[in-house]
Design an enzyme around this catalytic site. Structure first.
Site, PDB file in Angstrom:
ATOM      1  N   VAL A 176      13.354  12.273   1.314  1.00 20.00           N
ATOM      2  CA  VAL A 176      13.695  10.664   0.870  1.00 20.00           C
ATOM      3  C   VAL A 176      13.200   9.967   2.257  1.00 20.00           C
ATOM      4  CG1 VAL A 176      15.530   9.100   0.593  1.00 20.00           C
ATOM      5  CG2 VAL A 176      15.645  11.235  -0.575  1.00 20.00           C
ATOM      6  N   ILE A 204      16.312  18.761  -1.481  1.00 19.71           N
ATOM      7  CA  ILE A 204      16.334  17.171  -1.187  1.00 19.71           C
ATOM      8  C   ILE A 204      16.536  17.138   0.238  1.00 19.71           C
ATOM      9  CG2 ILE A 204      16.974  14.957  -1.466  1.00 19.71           C
ATOM     10  CD1 ILE A 204      15.802  16.084  -4.096  1.00 19.71           C
ATOM     11  N   LYS A 205      15.703  16.451   1.024  1.00 18.85           N
ATOM     12  CA  LYS A 205      15.906  16.230   2.550  1.00 18.85           C
ATOM     13  C   LYS A 205      16.212  14.813   2.526  1.00 18.85           C
ATOM     14  CE  LYS A 205      13.746  15.591   6.981  1.00 18.85           C
ATOM     15  NZ  LYS A 205      12.490  16.034   7.700  1.00 18.85           N
ATOM     16  N   THR A 206      17.363  14.242   3.080  1.00 14.79           N
ATOM     17  CA  THR A 206      17.900  13.061   3.141  1.00 14.79           C
ATOM     18  C   THR A 206      18.724  12.728   4.347  1.00 14.79           C
ATOM     19  OG1 THR A 206      18.729  11.100   1.794  1.00 14.79           O
ATOM     20  CG2 THR A 206      19.848  13.399   1.833  1.00 14.79           C
ATOM     21  N   ASP A 252      17.465  19.498   9.163  1.00 13.99           N
ATOM     22  CA  ASP A 252      16.173  19.404   9.574  1.00 13.99           C
ATOM     23  C   ASP A 252      16.021  18.815  10.831  1.00 13.99           C
ATOM     24  OD1 ASP A 252      13.363  20.046   9.519  1.00 13.99           O
ATOM     25  OD2 ASP A 252      12.991  18.755   8.061  1.00 13.99           O
TER      26      ASP A 252
END
Length: 293
Positions: A176, A204-206, A252
């Protein structure tokens, strides 16, 4: 066109109730995937903790040589013992990462923007599935822009990657993106993460924000929190702790590792939170002790 009039905003996220479709495999939302997909996800998420520490060093694909990443060939081998996943471009991986390492690979597969662009939201798929397979990628990372001018093309990129990933059993991580004009609110992240999951992204990376536990509850696949801009070690560890407490399945971290005065010790301290249940204060003490030796 879907009728959006009269829709109610959901209020009850049942935060205290665990994800229901979890029998048989420990990664959220992956129960009914094939063996190959599950194997890649097991490479990414530690089977004991269920979590992951990703190290993002893909900044060069749009920033060029940035502070802390001038010599990937020297930095990455030092960090390998303390991380679970290498998130980078195929160029950086092929030239600077020892192939005998056993870490998972999150391969950056979109590009097309640079620091010289006013609008970073127009990207293309730059790595085809054949090269992702050759790179032994455990997931393909696709930048997505919800609410930006490039939303349609970035969601098209995501959908194409998911379609090919399903054909060859390689998961997709939807990243995202938050541009200058995009709001960093729970309302936005609930929308963005759910859209990406509904389209078929496996991870999902957010970003972390207020009411983060509601975002996690409403998203049927694992969420990994981006480290974002460089902050103090204390603040970065607090972010990692809050994220895991809020239900994230990992972090991350990029700049908060490679721009730290002590990158290896910082990565190790983050791992203590993500995998061993340390609080942010305990991890900070670990970091201080490690750097004073």
């Amino acid at each position: 066109m879907a009728d959006t009039d009269g829709l109610k905003i959901a209020k009850d996220y049942h935060i205290s109730e665990p994800f229901a479709n979890q029998n048989g495999f420990y990664v959220r939302g992956a129960n009914h995937l094939d063996w190959g997909m599950k194997k890649h996800l097991a490479n990414i998420f530690n089977p004991k903790s269920g979590n992951t520490v990703m190290f993002a060093f893909d900044h060069g694909y749009f920033m060029g040589s940035t502070s802390g990443l001038e010599r990937l060939d020297l930095l990455i081998p030092r960090l390998l013992p303390w991380i679970d996943v290498l998130m980078g471009t195929r160029g950086a991986l092929r030239t600077c990462v020892p192939p005998e390492n056993r870490k998972a690979v999150a391969l950056r597969t979109t590009s097309g923007s640079s620091m010289l662009n006013d609008d970073l939201s127009h990207e293309v798929i730059a790595v085809d599935i054949e090269d992702a397979i050759r790179m032994n990628a455990d997931c393909m990372a696709i930048q997505t822009f919800i609410g930006a001018d490039g939303q349609l093309s970035s969601l098209d990129n995501l959908s194409r990657a998911i379609n090919t990933g399903l054909r060859f059993s390689i998961p997709v991580m939807g990243v995202v993106a938050v541009g200058k004009q995009m709001e960093r609110t729970d309302r936005f992240f609930k929308l963005a993460t759910r859209i990406l999951a509904e389209l078929g992204a496996n991870i999902i990376k957010t970003y972390y924000c207020e009411n983060f536990e509601e975002i996690v509850a409403a998203c049927p696949v694992p969420i990994v929190v981006a480290g974002g801009k460089k902050v103090s070690e204390e603040e970065a560890l607090q972010l990692a702790y809050n994220s895991i407490q809020g239900g994230a399945k990992g972090v991350d971290m990029g700049r908060n590792i490679f721009q730290s005065l002590h990158p290896c010790e910082m990565a190790a301290a983050i791992g203590k939170i993500v995998h061993e249940g340390f609080t942010d204060k305990e991890a900070l003490e670990f970091y201080k002790d490690a750097t004073n030796k």
